[in-house]
Design an enzyme around this catalytic site. Structure first.
Site, PDB file in Angstrom:
ATOM      1  CB  CYS A   1      49.177 -32.064 -84.911  1.00 29.77           C
ATOM      2  SG  CYS A   1      48.381 -32.972 -86.259  1.00 29.77           S
TER       3      CYS A   1
ATOM      4  CB  CYS B   1      47.802 -30.643 -89.295  1.00 32.01           C
ATOM      5  SG  CYS B   1      47.275 -30.039 -87.664  1.00 32.01           S
TER       6      CYS B   1
ATOM      7  CG  HIS C   1      43.301 -40.233 -69.701  1.00 25.36           C
ATOM      8  ND1 HIS C   1      42.298 -40.550 -68.820  1.00 25.36           N
ATOM      9  CD2 HIS C   1      43.111 -38.924 -70.044  1.00 25.36           C
ATOM     10  CE1 HIS C   1      41.533 -39.489 -68.630  1.00 25.36           C
ATOM     11  NE2 HIS C   1      42.007 -38.485 -69.360  1.00 25.36           N
TER      12      HIS C   1
ATOM     13  CG  HIS D   1      45.491 -30.841 -82.667  1.00 24.18           C
ATOM     14  ND1 HIS D   1      45.066 -32.131 -82.881  1.00 24.18           N
ATOM     15  CD2 HIS D   1      45.925 -30.399 -83.876  1.00 24.18           C
ATOM     16  CE1 HIS D   1      45.244 -32.459 -84.142  1.00 24.18           C
ATOM     17  NE2 HIS D   1      45.755 -31.416 -84.773  1.00 24.18           N
TER      18      HIS D   1
ATOM     19  CB  CYS E   1      43.914 -31.663 -88.523  1.00 22.60           C
ATOM     20  SG  CYS E   1      45.081 -32.814 -87.748  1.00 22.60           S
TER      21      CYS E   1
END
Length: 724
Positions: free
Chosen positions: A309, A311, A446, A317, A394
């Site tokens: 990420c 951030c 997924h 996370h 975030c």
């Protein structure tokens, strides 16, 4: 020593010149005070020239110092060109000069030289055999030096050359060579005929002397050039010898040696000593090229760590780079990596991705700003305008509230994960590896054909299965998914495919646990009906599912159906978020690492042991490291798990498993006899099976004994009838 260089006239048709040749490597350059030429001397210090002076040819000669040009006559046979050619007589000087090299088309190029001085090792060299040994070079050097000295003495004895050398600072005067036309015009009946004859004879003798001097100078230059090359080779050999001695590597020199063969790179040993006597230079026999061991394969690549990420804070996370980094380190610490065969990961191609996902999905999430330059801009412009991102709490960017997006690295990491799983599956399916474990991220089960979700972008296991079908003609593939979350993407991809059996064990809670899919009634559609099996745990965490429940589900549902299906390859979506250590929102179950290892051992009884595990979920670092270690140990055949087979079953297990058996039993006949054994532990059911087997064997033995006795009683009667 004397050196000379012939500068060719551009107007002479009989002379030909080649461009200044550049250095091919630092070995071709003369050293200055620091051992290498400065940037100004990057042009060559040599001039390639060819000029016909009668029968004389001049080749490549090194330029050492400068001097004034002297014009010498050419042969009389050259009528069309100029009668004089400029020649440089180069004279050594006690002072250190920076000569200027005149090259046609270029300005004066300063050259710097050093008579002596230490050389620092050159960083780049050409690939060449080692020069001859110093013992072979010394006699050659002495011979060259003696020959050069003799030529120099003969050269000094020539008076005309001495005059030219003494007047090298003066501009030489041109002497016109008498021609036949001139002689015919000046011939008269007077007494000047004798004078003209003497002048002609004197000019001819002078021309011959000059030609002889040129020949001697040319020979001297060639000898000096060879000597310079030999000295350069000797210096290179000395530097190499000194460098090898610093590494304490023995160099065995001899009169001759065979060509060196290329060997594998390895650190130099510091325990070797130089031999007392010089031995012939020999090389160790080249080791045979290492072949992949038929063992467990591992795949991992550090590029998958860059999916982070923006951030910069991993604490918010759960799916972060430390997951695979910790697993890879654990396998190394336990010595398991050394027992496995590590293979190189690779990125999945766009074509491989599109075997499962739509073109739009692949272009959106499989490309970054760099590789988009190679694609069709018109197609990309419309697709990229459809991208939707969300701002995460975030401060980073994501495709949804959970799945982060890094514009530069997410696509590469996702493609690397899919390609690595595919490559490992290919190696195992072709019999190059026994089985395998893929330490990859981000996860994939997924991801459906057109949407990323749940930390997933590309369905790695599904892509591997599709490629096995298309390229290796695998007819039946089993996918087992024991991640605590249902693999909704994998189910959708193969929902109507009878060649892929998908079996999932996951927390369901009547659709109230992410992602909400995977109920027992979801069995497939069309030709794929019955080939989608969901062991959907219900009842929440009161109590949470553990080892006993997973073992019972494997014994009564997973293994009977898998054995009846008889797959060619087994792929496992190996998520470890059902392991103990995960909080309720991420799993909350209590499956131990040893249980995952035992489940792996059970699957190894299928498909000839061709089993490939690919990391999916799992976010507690200690739990996923323990589970990965147990699974790799099982793949290597290192452990036995007897202490997990006698656990007590919870009441939620019976309800969930009986529900699945009642649904899937319509398609798989092997399930019906197991309906009444769901409440038994794995060990208890195993004991009962043994007792039943013993009873059947005893009954069979008793029957055989009765038949044998009956045949013995009946045998005399048959004999009597035969005798009658």
């Amino acid at each position: 020593y004397l050196f000379m260089c012939v500068l060719l006239s551009d107007s002479s048709p009989s002379s030909s010149s080649t461009p200044v040749s550049g250095c091919s490597s630092p070995n071709d350059s003369l050293p200055n005070e620091n051992g290498v030429l400065p940037a100004a001397a990057s042009l060559s210090h040599e001039v390639t020239a060819e000029s016909e002076l009668g029968s004389l040819k001049l080749g490549r000669v090194p330029v050492v110092s400068g001097a004034s040009p002297v014009l010498l006559p050419l042969g009389v046979e050259e009528q069309s060109g100029p009668l004089m050619q400029p020649v440089l007589i180069l004279e050594p000087s006690g002072l250190v000069h920076t000569p200027l090299l005149a090259v046609p088309g270029l300005g004066p190029v300063p050259l710097q030289f050093s008579a002596s001085g230490p050389h620092k090792p050159l960083s780049r060299t050409r690939s060449e055999p080692l020069p001859q040994s110093p013992r072979a070079l010394h006699p050659h050097l002495l011979q060259q030096q003696q020959h050069s000295a003799q030529l120099l003495e003969r050269l000094k004895q020539q008076t005309h050359l001495g005059k030219l050398m003494s007047k090298s600072s003066e501009k030489p005067r041109l002497r016109q060579i008498p021609s036949e036309d001139m002689d015919s015009e000046e011939v008269g009946p007077s007494a000047g005929d004798a004078h003209q004859g003497r002048v002609r004879a004197e000019s001819q003798r002078e021309l011959e002397n000059q030609e002889e001097q040129l020949n001697l100078q040319h020979t001297l230059i060639l000898n000096q050039s060879r000597l310079w090359e030999t000295q350069k080779q000797l210096q290179q050999l000395r530097r190499q010898t000194a460098h090898m001695e610093t590494l304490a590597v023995p160099m065995m020199l001899g009169a001759a040696h065979r060509p060196l063969s290329r060997t594998q790179s390895s650190p130099a040993s510091t325990s070797l000593t130089l031999p007392d006597k010089a031995l012939p230079l020999t090389t160790a026999p080249e080791p045979p090229q290492s072949q992949p061991r038929f063992t467990t394969g591992l795949v991992y690549d550090s590029q998958m760590l860059k999916h982070q990420c923006t951030c910069g804070d991993n604490s918010s996370h759960p799916e972060h780079a430390g997951r695979i980094q910790s697993i890879w380190s654990r396998l190394q610490e336990r010595g398991l990596r050394g027992q496995c065969e590590s293979i190189r990961g690779r990125k999945a191609t766009l074509e491989e991705l599109q075997s499962v996902h739509t073109e739009r999905h692949v272009l959106l999430y499989g490309t970054n700003p760099l590789n988009r330059l190679k694609l069709d801009n018109r197609k990309l412009a419309g697709i990229l305008s459809q991208r939707m991102f969300v701002m995460l709490p975030c401060g980073g960017v994501g495709v949804d509230n959970d799945t982060i997006w890094n514009e530069m690295h997410t696509s590469t990491a996702s493609r690397m994960a899919a390609g690595s799983v595919t490559e490992l599956a290919f190696r195992v399916a072709k019999g190059e590896l026994k089985n395998g474990f893929a330490v990859v991220r981000p996860p994939g089960h997924h991801a459906d054909p057109s949407n990323p979700m749940g930390f997933c972008f590309f369905n790695s296991v599904a892509i591997a299965a599709k490629q096995l079908q298309q390229k290796l003609s695998a007819s039946k593939i089993l996918i087992v998914d024991w991640d605590v979350h249902h693999g909704n993407g994998t189910q959708e991809i193969f929902y109507n495919d009878p060649s892929v059996l998908y079996v999932s064990l996951h927390r369901y809670d009547n659709g109230n646990f992410f992602p909400g899919s995977g109920g027992p009634a979801e069995v497939g559609s069309g030709a794929g009906e019955g080939f989608n099996v969901n062991v959907a745990w219900t009842g929440g965490l009161e109590p949470p599912m553990g080892d006993a429940e997973y073992l019972a589900a494997f014994r009564t549902v997973v293994m009977p159906i898998a054995q009846e299906f008889s797959p060619d390859v087994v792929l496992v979506s190996s998520g470890f978020d059902a392991a103990e250590g995960h909080p309720a929102p991420l799993g909350g179950y209590k499956v131990t690492a040893k249980c995952f290892g035992f489940l792996t051992r059970q699957l190894m009884a299928l498909a000839g042991g061709r089993v490939v595990l690919a990391l999916e979920g799992g976010h507690d670092l200690t739990a996923i490291c323990d589970a990965s270690e147990a699974c790799v140990s099982a793949l290597l055949g290192l452990e036995i798990w007897n202490d997990i087979m006698s656990g007590k079953l919870c009441h939620n297990l019976v309800q969930s498993v009986n529900c699945e058996i009642s649904v899937s039993g319509q398609y798989w006949s092997s399930l019906k006899p197991l309906m009444g054994t769901v409440g038994q532990s794995f060990l208890g059911a195993q004991r009962k099976d043994c007792e039943e087997t013993d009873t059947v064997n005893a009954m069979a033995s008793l029957s055989v004994g009765v038949l044998t006795n009956k045949s013995l009683v009946d045998e005399p009667m048959e004999h009597d009838e035969d005798s009658l």
